[in-house]
Motif scaffolding. Sequence first.
Motif, PDB file in Angstrom:
ATOM      1  N   PRO A 228       0.794  -1.234   0.000  1.00 50.42           N
ATOM      2  CA  PRO A 228       0.000   0.000   0.000  1.00 50.42           C
ATOM      3  C   PRO A 228       0.824   1.282   0.000  1.00 50.42           C
TER       4      PRO A 228
ATOM      5  N   ARG B 289     -10.771  -0.539  -2.913  1.00 52.08           N
ATOM      6  CA  ARG B 289      -9.354  -0.748  -3.198  1.00 52.08           C
ATOM      7  C   ARG B 289      -9.083  -0.610  -4.698  1.00 52.08           C
TER       8      ARG B 289
ATOM      9  N   TRP C  69     -13.002  -4.348  -1.339  1.00 47.48           N
ATOM     10  CA  TRP C  69     -12.265  -4.642  -2.563  1.00 47.48           C
ATOM     11  C   TRP C  69     -12.612  -3.642  -3.669  1.00 47.48           C
TER      12      TRP C  69
END
Length: 269
Positions: free
Chosen positions: A33, A86, A83
């Motif tokens: 990340p 993300r 998700w």
Amino acid sequence: MTMTHTSLLQFEVTEQVATLTFNSPTKRNALEPAMREELAAALQHIQQDRSIRAVILTGAGGHFCSGGDLKNIAAANLDNGGWLQRMQTLHAWLQVLLTLDRPVIAAVDGAAAGAGFSLALSADFVLATPRAWFNMSFLKVGLVPDVGALYTLPRVVGVQRAKEIMLSARDIDAQEALRLGIVMELHEPDQLLPRAQAMARSFVGASPAAVALIKRSLNSALGGGLQDMLSAEAQAQSLAAGTAEHREAVNRFLTKQPPLFAWPALEKS
């Protein structure tokens, strides 16, 4: 020369060429990340800085990028909504990279796996060493290829071969990658970055408008019909013909001066 050195990404601008180096060698430059955040910031800077004329993507420590950090992914324990968020965050900076109006060169040594393979495919030109290898490894962990690979890979190798590469999740060595058109040139490790730098520097003398128009037109080429592409060609040419760079290039030709743009020749071994 300007340079920013962070823990996970080196961002250097030299002679109007930006070099982004994934810098987590102990993890084979896994795209964790913090690295993604630094990459997003660097791409935003490049997008806004018109003095930068070309970009190089590479990795430290003998590898390009080994893909997503699975330990981090497992620890996040995301649900469907997590998700989606993300992926939306990822796609925000990926679109900047894929639509960048300047040439992007990937210099690949060692592993380019999962998201690392996808990142290499985001470049306009991929150079690699003989020890480079590629793997679309997502199916091994029950995931779908991302970081744009569903868009980029079939455009490079065709749909049938893209299915085989993605559904087999097998290793592709440098020679096969060259045959498939994934890699444009192979170079020994000590010559990889110098070749990428020579290519990138050549674009400093090119018309930025013409480069941007060529990239934009080719990015839409496979989705457009004949009339669409002829119309795009006509519009692009009318814009390029009106630039100072075009007039200067013609004048230099007529007065027998060397051109400002010249593709760097390969050194003969």
